[in-house]
Design a protein around this motif. Structure first.
Motif, PDB file in Angstrom:
ATOM      1  N   ASN A 107      16.854   0.701 -18.454  1.00  0.00           N
ATOM      2  CA  ASN A 107      17.346   1.917 -19.086  1.00  0.00           C
ATOM      3  C   ASN A 107      18.673   1.655 -19.763  1.00  0.00           C
ATOM      4  O   ASN A 107      19.383   0.694 -19.449  1.00  0.00           O
ATOM      5  CB  ASN A 107      17.468   3.076 -18.077  1.00  0.00           C
ATOM      6  N   ALA A 108      18.996   2.523 -20.684  1.00  0.00           N
ATOM      7  CA  ALA A 108      20.296   2.528 -21.356  1.00  0.00           C
ATOM      8  C   ALA A 108      20.696   3.988 -21.513  1.00  0.00           C
ATOM      9  O   ALA A 108      19.862   4.835 -21.856  1.00  0.00           O
ATOM     10  CB  ALA A 108      20.218   1.841 -22.712  1.00  0.00           C
ATOM     11  N   GLY A 109      21.948   4.289 -21.254  1.00  0.00           N
ATOM     12  CA  GLY A 109      22.362   5.692 -21.329  1.00  0.00           C
ATOM     13  C   GLY A 109      23.832   5.842 -21.625  1.00  0.00           C
ATOM     14  O   GLY A 109      24.631   4.911 -21.434  1.00  0.00           O
ATOM     15  N   ARG A 110      24.171   7.012 -22.105  1.00  0.00           N
ATOM     16  CA  ARG A 110      25.564   7.376 -22.396  1.00  0.00           C
ATOM     17  C   ARG A 110      25.913   8.620 -21.584  1.00  0.00           C
ATOM     18  O   ARG A 110      25.148   9.598 -21.566  1.00  0.00           O
ATOM     19  CB  ARG A 110      25.757   7.626 -23.885  1.00  0.00           C
ATOM     20  N   TYR A 111      27.070   8.587 -20.927  1.00  0.00           N
ATOM     21  CA  TYR A 111      27.465   9.648 -20.006  1.00  0.00           C
ATOM     22  C   TYR A 111      28.891  10.099 -20.321  1.00  0.00           C
ATOM     23  O   TYR A 111      29.774   9.274 -20.555  1.00  0.00           O
ATOM     24  CB  TYR A 111      27.386   9.135 -18.560  1.00  0.00           C
ATOM     25  N   ALA A 112      29.100  11.413 -20.336  1.00  0.00           N
ATOM     26  CA  ALA A 112      30.399  11.987 -20.706  1.00  0.00           C
ATOM     27  C   ALA A 112      31.010  12.727 -19.524  1.00  0.00           C
ATOM     28  O   ALA A 112      30.316  13.135 -18.586  1.00  0.00           O
ATOM     29  CB  ALA A 112      30.239  12.931 -21.897  1.00  0.00           C
ATOM     30  N   TYR A 150      33.626   8.789 -22.619  1.00  0.00           N
ATOM     31  CA  TYR A 150      32.232   8.497 -22.301  1.00  0.00           C
ATOM     32  C   TYR A 150      32.070   7.031 -21.937  1.00  0.00           C
ATOM     33  O   TYR A 150      32.924   6.191 -22.222  1.00  0.00           O
ATOM     34  CB  TYR A 150      31.308   8.880 -23.448  1.00  0.00           C
ATOM     35  N   GLN A 151      30.933   6.761 -21.306  1.00  0.00           N
ATOM     36  CA  GLN A 151      30.625   5.422 -20.818  1.00  0.00           C
ATOM     37  C   GLN A 151      29.186   5.092 -21.151  1.00  0.00           C
ATOM     38  O   GLN A 151      28.299   5.953 -21.039  1.00  0.00           O
ATOM     39  CB  GLN A 151      30.839   5.383 -19.297  1.00  0.00           C
ATOM     40  N   ASP A 152      28.930   3.860 -21.553  1.00  0.00           N
ATOM     41  CA  ASP A 152      27.574   3.374 -21.777  1.00  0.00           C
ATOM     42  C   ASP A 152      27.151   2.513 -20.599  1.00  0.00           C
ATOM     43  O   ASP A 152      27.958   1.765 -20.023  1.00  0.00           O
ATOM     44  CB  ASP A 152      27.490   2.552 -23.065  1.00  0.00           C
ATOM     45  N   GLU A 153      25.851   2.622 -20.269  1.00  0.00           N
ATOM     46  CA  GLU A 153      25.331   1.895 -19.112  1.00  0.00           C
ATOM     47  C   GLU A 153      23.984   1.273 -19.461  1.00  0.00           C
ATOM     48  O   GLU A 153      23.167   1.879 -20.156  1.00  0.00           O
ATOM     49  CB  GLU A 153      25.156   2.855 -17.932  1.00  0.00           C
ATOM     50  N   TYR A 154      23.765   0.053 -18.945  1.00  0.00           N
ATOM     51  CA  TYR A 154      22.513  -0.668 -19.174  1.00  0.00           C
ATOM     52  C   TYR A 154      22.045  -1.256 -17.844  1.00  0.00           C
ATOM     53  O   TYR A 154      22.839  -1.869 -17.119  1.00  0.00           O
ATOM     54  CB  TYR A 154      22.705  -1.792 -20.192  1.00  0.00           C
ATOM     55  N   ILE A 155      20.758  -1.075 -17.536  1.00  0.00           N
ATOM     56  CA  ILE A 155      20.192  -1.576 -16.283  1.00  0.00           C
ATOM     57  C   ILE A 155      18.839  -2.216 -16.581  1.00  0.00           C
ATOM     58  O   ILE A 155      18.037  -1.670 -17.342  1.00  0.00           O
ATOM     59  CB  ILE A 155      20.017  -0.446 -15.247  1.00  0.00           C
ATOM     60  N   LEU A 156      18.584  -3.365 -15.978  1.00  0.00           N
ATOM     61  CA  LEU A 156      17.293  -4.042 -16.082  1.00  0.00           C
ATOM     62  C   LEU A 156      16.957  -4.613 -14.715  1.00  0.00           C
ATOM     63  O   LEU A 156      17.808  -5.252 -14.078  1.00  0.00           O
ATOM     64  CB  LEU A 156      17.349  -5.164 -17.124  1.00  0.00           C
ATOM     65  N   GLY A 157      15.715  -4.373 -14.249  1.00  0.00           N
ATOM     66  CA  GLY A 157      15.373  -4.865 -12.924  1.00  0.00           C
ATOM     67  C   GLY A 157      13.894  -4.860 -12.643  1.00  0.00           C
ATOM     68  O   GLY A 157      13.070  -4.500 -13.492  1.00  0.00           O
ATOM     69  N   PHE A 158      13.552  -5.269 -11.425  1.00  0.00           N
ATOM     70  CA  PHE A 158      12.165  -5.211 -10.972  1.00  0.00           C
ATOM     71  C   PHE A 158      12.156  -4.910  -9.480  1.00  0.00           C
ATOM     72  O   PHE A 158      13.136  -5.122  -8.763  1.00  0.00           O
ATOM     73  CB  PHE A 158      11.422  -6.521 -11.269  1.00  0.00           C
ATOM     74  N   GLN A 159      11.021  -4.410  -9.000  1.00  0.00           N
ATOM     75  CA  GLN A 159      10.810  -4.137  -7.589  1.00  0.00           C
ATOM     76  C   GLN A 159       9.403  -4.568  -7.221  1.00  0.00           C
ATOM     77  O   GLN A 159       8.445  -4.296  -7.967  1.00  0.00           O
ATOM     78  CB  GLN A 159      11.024  -2.652  -7.272  1.00  0.00           C
ATOM     79  N   TYR A 160       9.263  -5.243  -6.071  1.00  0.00           N
ATOM     80  CA  TYR A 160       7.980  -5.841  -5.693  1.00  0.00           C
ATOM     81  C   TYR A 160       7.592  -5.420  -4.281  1.00  0.00           C
ATOM     82  O   TYR A 160       8.451  -5.358  -3.388  1.00  0.00           O
ATOM     83  CB  TYR A 160       8.082  -7.366  -5.760  1.00  0.00           C
ATOM     84  N   GLN A 161       6.298  -5.127  -4.097  1.00  0.00           N
ATOM     85  CA  GLN A 161       5.766  -4.765  -2.791  1.00  0.00           C
ATOM     86  C   GLN A 161       5.527  -6.054  -2.012  1.00  0.00           C
ATOM     87  O   GLN A 161       4.518  -6.745  -2.212  1.00  0.00           O
ATOM     88  CB  GLN A 161       4.463  -3.979  -2.931  1.00  0.00           C
TER      89      GLN A 161
END
Length: 1007
Positions: free
Chosen positions: A617-622, A690-701
């Motif tokens: 995800n990528a987002g901007r928060y104020a 404001y702040q920009d945020e970037y997240i990349l990941g995975f989750q495994y069973q």
């Protein structure tokens, strides 16, 4: 046939209960969704409440029951041929959905996989195959199994990416490198964040919490007004079955370990804590829940009484000791749920978090642990009542609408009574007539002695023997308003509309937050003895503030969760925030419209069976400007100063006698005690932070009941807001433009709110002729741009290793760098949210780039519970964390702007300077070492006797089992206020330790 049905029967059965939501949910409810034959009817029913929804399966074979109250559901498919299949014990948690898939009825009547009925393990949080958020959900059952303090912050600190904030701000968490003042808190959808400073929030009785959702990043457009994290609380609720119970939590002072003495690095005793005593704490709760009208109206009610007593602490390095501190908090919560019919629900939540505290104060000699004469008692009354009403309407199978209105109050009353019974209060009246200290807060004056010989202990220091609010500490504590309070009114409207492969959510919310606040020095005046002009003199300062201020916020949002394929979901969210800040005269001094906050994300169910999820995800928060800024920055305030020669000292009050003025009366920061012109306070080009945020990941069973994953996080503060107070650039502008500067007028603000790194564009009456001049100061004359970045890699795992062993944990590697922490300043414990000393003058920012106070390079968290039998279980909670960066503060050059030892400049022996600026050594932020690495282990044991059939429980929690007391913070002043090195005295002396070992007992009975 659905892809999941091609797997083994066991895998399918587990997947039916553990695979989670295809689309994000609201902040108060969850959903059930899945696949069945087109034209079938799916009935989702909560057996405990009778609530039921019937959903017709669409032509694409999918169905969705959204906005479901949290709980356990029965899901049944009713087929066209008259057959049916049922799933029991389908759990719905806040903000998630549960997948329940059904196959078509077989022609030969053979048993199908969808006839398998399973019950999910209570401790399992399944992989959320479509959410782009970084979220941790802990239920009341899970929290009860973990040895953790019973407060919202302590539970939030179990989540990856959270660290405990500085002790100066109370018990708060930092999320993802943000300051502790940048989080948002909700109860049943109602915003309980205290927006005065962002440093506290309304609290509900802990026993009433049903679920706590902790959003550490990637949250959708529905959420805003936070750069850190979001804590979302869902309360318990009633059902058709009557339940009642009670418990007692008891923490004895006698079973708490003694806090370590404070000792300087060279072995000097700074503070003797051997006689200090933490309080005895008792919390008693009783509750009842059930149906007032079966299947229709339900209630849950809880009352709680908490008391802390017998706390004792000695000042040691000041001349007062606080003794017999006690507090009482008789709190309550009521939750009502009315199922008007299957299509309309109405909820009511009411709660109180009032608390009264008394702090009796006694004198004691410097570094003594002997209690002296009684001086008086300080009284604080905080908290208030909150009421929330929410409506949910299931208008069609695909369209849901909810509306919420809430109102709350938080009082911050403060007063004191001295030993003679005199009530010491401040009524908030600010007037120029008070400039000489004639009118002000009652009581003894604040007296400090700043002469070098007195600081060094070479001569006796003057101080007040009657003052008990402030003592003789260098940082005076002021009396607050007796009637200070905060009030909130919030309304929000949310809608959800399923359109084929698109799930649309949109809404609007408005929030009005009003505060009354003010403060003044005890006695109305602060005296400080100084060496000036080759002789002893005394400085008189009078400081007073008081105003009713307001922050109005509103937001629109829209978001789409688009199922591009069965396995790939794209998320697009758009949010528009508007903020308006008003001063004590009700005038707008800052208005920020339409701050755009896009949010983008994806989730890929790689194998189509919820066993491996890749997401990003990528987002901007104020974030709005806190309400406290207006109290002093844009409302009447008084800050006067004058120097005197003196002939004597009052032996009781410590105040000087025989005064002769040696300077004229002046006003610091142009605070004359009159209203300020709101047009002159903020830069005309001010934009929201404001702040920009970037997240990349995975989750495994990893196994059927245990999953793990990794995510990388990057946060970048793109724009900050603070104030600058540099008079010199205004004087230079006046000279360059032919004006005779005259700052002695209310339309000449010394401090202006602006975006650091941008030009200052303000209107000022520069020459006091009654006309505002348009003044533009280039950014390069004001100091650097505000910077803050956070980089982290989180490794996390959770689930049931066996049916008796629940385990959850995370490891976080992170770097938090920049030149500004955010709303507050942990370096010096400054809680002036939004207007700290950062950026006041360029000199204060020399060397400010570096590792920030919330930087912790490595953090390991592990917690869980093991059940030996139906009667006995043990729980554990382990934390390992590396230390925080250390600074070396001192005097820059000849202290050009009068901030004493507040610069990143010092000469403290072994500390190596990074650079030399203008002949002054610079020790860059965070480059003077780090505090101790810490580790902590908490354990508990619980016993549920078989004869009580599960109704009776006993538990003992031991916190900090090994009584580790490493330093969490140290004195970072490498020089005193006159520039003398402190390396061989107080520099690096611990100021805060880990909490000593404590033991808590619980007994609980349920009917």
């Amino acid at each position: 046939m659905n892809r999941a049905l091609r797997r083994s029967a066991l895998t399918v059965a587990l997947g039916l209960c553990f695979a989670t939501n295809v689309h994000a949910q609201s902040n108060t409810a969850g959903a059930v969704f899945g696949q069945a034959a087109a034209g079938d009817t799916v009935v989702v029913e909560n057996p405990s409440t009778g609530f039921k929804r019937e959903i017709r399966v669409g032509n694409d074979g999918s169905y969705r029951a959204s906005a479901l109250p949290t709980g356990s559901y029965r899901v049944t498919v009713q087929r066209a041929d008259g057959s049916s299949s049922t799933r029991e014990n389908v759990t719905v948690n806040v903000g998630t959905g549960t997948s329940v898939n059904f196959a078509a009825a077989p022609a030969d009547g053979a048993t199908t996989l969808d006839a398998v009925q399973v019950t999910a393990m209570a401790m399992v949080n399944p992989i959320d195959v479509s959410s782009v958020e970084s979220t941790t959900i802990l239920t009341a059952e899970q929290i009860a199994k973990i040895p953790v303090p019973r407060d919202v912050t302590s539970v939030a600190l179990l989540a990856p990416g959270t660290v405990k904030g500085d002790a100066a701000f109370g018990n708060l968490a930092s999320f993802g490198g943000a300051s502790v003042a940048e989080n948002a808190y909700f109860v049943n959808g109602f915003n309980i964040t205290n927006s005065f400073k962002g440093l506290n929030f309304a609290s509900i009785p802990f026993e009433a919490i049903g679920e706590q959702q902790i959003k550490t990043g990637g949250y959708g457009a529905e959420f805003g007004r936070a750069l850190g994290g979001v804590v979302n609380l869902i309360t318990k609720r009633g059902t058709n079955e009557f339940h009642a119970g009670g418990n007692i939590f008891y923490t004895a002072s006698s079973l708490r370990a003694t806090e370590r003495d404070r000792v300087s690095p060279n072995g000097q005793l700074i503070e003797d804590n051997s006689q200090d005593r933490d309080p005895t704490e008792t919390i008693v709760s009783a509750w009842a829940s059930g149906a007032l009208v079966k299947d229709t109206l339900f209630g849950y009610a809880l009352v709680q009484y908490g008391r802390e007593s017998d706390e004792r602490s000695f000042g040691n390095n000041v001349n007062v000791a606080n003794d017999s501190t006690s507090s009482k908090n008789p709190n309550w919560l009521v939750k009502l749920d009315w199922n008007i019919n299957d299509a309309n629900l109405l909820e009511f939540t009411g709660f109180s978090d009032k608390k009264k505290a008394e702090r009796a104060v006694y004198s004691n000699e410097l570094r003594s642990t002997q209690r002296g004469a009684y001086l008086g008692t300080v009284f604080d009354e905080t908290g208030g009542n909150n009421y929330v009403m929410k409506y949910t309407g299931y208008l069609t199978d695909t369209f849901t609408l909810s509306a919420l209105y809430g109102t709350g109050e938080y009082r911050r009353n403060n007063y004191a009574v001295n030993a003679d019974g005199e009530r010491l209060v401040y009524n908030g009246v600010v007037s120029p007539d008070n400039a000489n200290g004639v009118i002000g807060a009652a009581g003894c004056p604040v007296v400090t002695d700043g002469r070098p010989d007195a600081v060094a202990g070479l001569i006796p220091a003057y101080h007040s023997t009657c003052s008990f609010i402030t003592g003789s500490s260098d940082v005076a504590r002021n009396l607050g308003l007796q009637d200070a309070k905060d009030e909130r009114d919030q309304f929000r409207l949310d809608a959800e509309w399923q359109l084929g492969a698109h799930l649309l959510r949109f809404g609007y919310d408005t929030d009005t937050f009003k505060s009354r606040d003010g403060e003044a020095s005890e006695g109305g005046v602060a005296w400080r003895y100084v060496s000036r002009g080759g002789r002893d003199q005394v400085r008189r300062r009078v400081f007073q503030t008081g105003a009713n201020v307001e922050v109005d916020s509103e937001a629109f949002y829209v978001e789409d969760h688009w199922s591009i394929t069965d396995d790939f979901i794209a998320y697009v969210g758009l949010r528009w925030d508007s903020f308006e800040n008003k001063n004590g005269e009700g005038q707008t001094y800052v208005k920020q419209d339409d701050q755009f906050g896009p949010r983008l994300g994806f989730s890929w169910d790689v194998f189509g069976d919820s066993s491996l999820k890749v997401f990003g995800n990528a987002g901007r928060y104020a974030l709005p400007i806190a309400a406290n800024v207006a109290v002093r920055g844009s409302s009447p305030s008084l800050y006067s100063q004058q120097y005197f020669d003196f002939t004597g000292v009052d032996p009781v009050t410590g105040a000087p006698t025989g005064l002769t003025p040696s300077s004229g009366l002046s006003y610091l920061n142009n605070e004359f005690g009159v209203a300020k012109d709101p047009r002159t306070i903020a830069s005309k080009n001010l934009d929201p932070q404001y702040q920009d945020e970037y997240i990349l990941g995975f989750q495994y069973q990893i196994t059927d009941n245990f999953s793990g994953g990794v995510r990388g996080i990057y946060r970048d503060l793109k724009r900050g807001i603070d104030d600058q107070c540099d008079y010199r650039v205004l004087a230079e502008w006046a000279d360059d433009n032919g004006y005779a500067i005259d700052s002695y007028n209310p339309a000449f603000a010394f401090c202006h709110i602006y975006n650091p790194g941008s030009d200052l564009d303000v209107d000022i009456d520069i020459d006091a002729d009654g006309t505002l001049e348009h003044v533009v100061i280039p950014a390069d004359k004001l100091g650097p741009k505000a910077k803050r970045t956070y980089r982290a890699i989180e490794v996390f795992a959770e689930g049931q290793l066996t049916d008796k062993f629940f385990l959850q944990g995370s490891y976080t590697w992170s770097k938090n760098k920049g030149n500004a922490e955010g709303g507050v300043k942990s370096d010096i414990g400054q809680d002036d949210t939004g207007v700290t000393q950062d950026f006041d003058y360029p000199e204060l920012m020399v060397g400010a780039d570096g590792y920030l106070p919330n930087d912790r390079r490595h953090t390991l968290k592990l917690f869980g519970n093991y059940e030996f039998s139906d009667q006995w279980s043990v729980g554990a909670n382990f934390l390992y964390q590396t230390g925080r960066p250390v600074n070396c503060f001192g005097v820059y050059g000849d202290d050009p702007v009068g901030y004493l030892n507040s610069y990143f400049s010092c000469d403290a022996g072994e500390v190596e300077p990074d650079t030399v600026d203008n002949g002054t050594t610079i020790v860059k932020r965070g480059s003077a070492g780090r505090t101790d690495n810490i580790w902590n282990l908490d354990l508990n044991v619980a016993y549920r006797p078989s004869f009580a059939e599960g109704r009776l429980a006993f538990k003992m929690d031991v916190f900090n089992v090994f009584n580790r007391q490493d330093a969490l913070a140290v004195d970072e002043s490498g020089e005193d206020s006159t520039g003398n090195p402190l390396f061989n005295s107080t520099y690096l002396t611990p100021t805060v330790y880990q909490a000593p070992r404590a033991v808590r007992f619980m007994v609980q009975y349920n009917w």
